[in-house]
Design a protein around this motif. Structure first.
Motif, PDB file in Angstrom:
ATOM      1  N   ASP A  48       0.850  -1.188   0.000  1.00  0.00           N
ATOM      2  CA  ASP A  48       0.000   0.000   0.000  1.00  0.00           C
ATOM      3  C   ASP A  48       0.885   1.238   0.000  1.00  0.00           C
ATOM      4  O   ASP A  48       2.103   1.158   0.238  1.00  0.00           O
ATOM      5  CB  ASP A  48      -0.900   0.015   1.232  1.00  0.00           C
ATOM      6  N   ASP A  93       1.911  -8.944   1.154  1.00  0.00           N
ATOM      7  CA  ASP A  93       1.102  -8.370   0.081  1.00  0.00           C
ATOM      8  C   ASP A  93       1.769  -8.682  -1.260  1.00  0.00           C
ATOM      9  O   ASP A  93       2.978  -8.515  -1.417  1.00  0.00           O
ATOM     10  CB  ASP A  93       1.029  -6.851   0.321  1.00  0.00           C
ATOM     11  N   HIS A  96      -0.245  -4.968  -6.759  1.00  0.00           N
ATOM     12  CA  HIS A  96      -1.251  -4.957  -7.819  1.00  0.00           C
ATOM     13  C   HIS A  96      -0.714  -5.537  -9.117  1.00  0.00           C
ATOM     14  O   HIS A  96      -1.398  -6.283  -9.813  1.00  0.00           O
ATOM     15  CB  HIS A  96      -1.738  -3.519  -8.074  1.00  0.00           C
ATOM     16  N   THR A  97       0.492  -5.150  -9.488  1.00  0.00           N
ATOM     17  CA  THR A  97       1.072  -5.554 -10.771  1.00  0.00           C
ATOM     18  C   THR A  97       2.553  -5.854 -10.575  1.00  0.00           C
ATOM     19  O   THR A  97       3.108  -5.664  -9.490  1.00  0.00           O
ATOM     20  CB  THR A  97       0.933  -4.426 -11.818  1.00  0.00           C
ATOM     21  N   HIS A 136      -8.000  -7.968  -8.423  1.00  0.00           N
ATOM     22  CA  HIS A 136      -6.685  -7.951  -7.774  1.00  0.00           C
ATOM     23  C   HIS A 136      -6.252  -9.385  -7.492  1.00  0.00           C
ATOM     24  O   HIS A 136      -7.048 -10.205  -7.027  1.00  0.00           O
ATOM     25  CB  HIS A 136      -6.776  -7.148  -6.476  1.00  0.00           C
TER      26      HIS A 136
END
Length: 231
Positions: A48, A93, A96-97, A136
């Protein structure tokens, strides 16, 4: 269908903040009506944005520091939503990409993560499990994990996925301010603005035979034990 009480709802989310943006109104609504609410957060949210706005890979973004900050925001949001129990699986985590970091949640075998979630389901005995849907890669993985854990344990009577227009609609107008406070707890994510006063869910598993459409995730379920105190 009759179950030992109290009414218990377990929500499984990929990242800190998902509990508030995706299901915050529903969680606050059921907490207010006396149900036990359990939130399981699978990752630490390392990818994040940092509190100062730095994005992953930029100067000022330190994944461990971001994770610690996001966990603190998560706890504050759960307090605002009157969540009964918060469980952290602690996976990394996946982002995203781009390249997935070593140990990223979406690389964890489904059976491994589902085994940990199944242990929590066996402990809390929820009649209802909710998870969220999006493209996601961590969100897609959490759906696979939640489905396997639910089917493996055979304990929950219902499994729901968040939806834009689903089989079940929950009116959250009575807890709109509570959801707003929970969103504000995630200040580092700059979550703001208006939101709908209804949350929609798709019923992916049901053993109760409750007719659709629904306005209650616990439709078709009765419990022998008492609910928690209402607020």
């Amino acid at each position: 269908m009759q179950f030992a009480g109290p009414r218990t709802l377990l929500a499984v989310h990929a990242h800190p903040g998902d509990e508030s943006t995706s299901t915050g109104g529903m969680l606050a609504h059921y907490a207010r009506t006396g149900a036990r609410t359990v939130v399981v957060t699978c990752t630490n949210g390392e990818f994040d944005d940092a509190p100062g706005g730095a994005m992953p890979g930029e100067v000022g973004h330190h994944p461990k520091a971001v994770a610690a900050h996001r966990r603190a925001e998560l706890q504050a949001a759960c307090d605002a939503l009157s969540i009964t129990d918060l469980e952290l699986l602690g996976y990394h985590d996946s982002g995203h990409t781009g390249e997935v970091p070593e140990g990223g949640f979406c690389t964890i075998p489904v059976e491994t993560a589902a085994g940990r979630l199944a242990a929590l389901i066996e402990h809390y005995q929820p009649q209802v499990v909710v998870t969220h849907y999006s493209s996601h890669r961590d969100h897609m993985h959490v759906i696979r994990v939640a489905k396997l854990a639910v089917y493996r344990t055979g304990i929950p009577a219902k499994l729901y996925l968040t939806a834009k227009d689903g089989s079940t609609t929950i009116d959250i107008s009575d807890v709109a301010e509570v959801k707003r406070k929970a969103l504000q707890c995630h200040a580092s994510q700059q979550v703001h603005g208006a939101f709908a006063l209804e949350e929609h869910y798709f019923r992916a598993l049901d053993t109760t035979g409750a007719p659709l459409p629904e306005t209650d995730l616990f439709a078709g379920i009765t419990t022998a034990g008492p609910d928690l105190p209402r607020w």
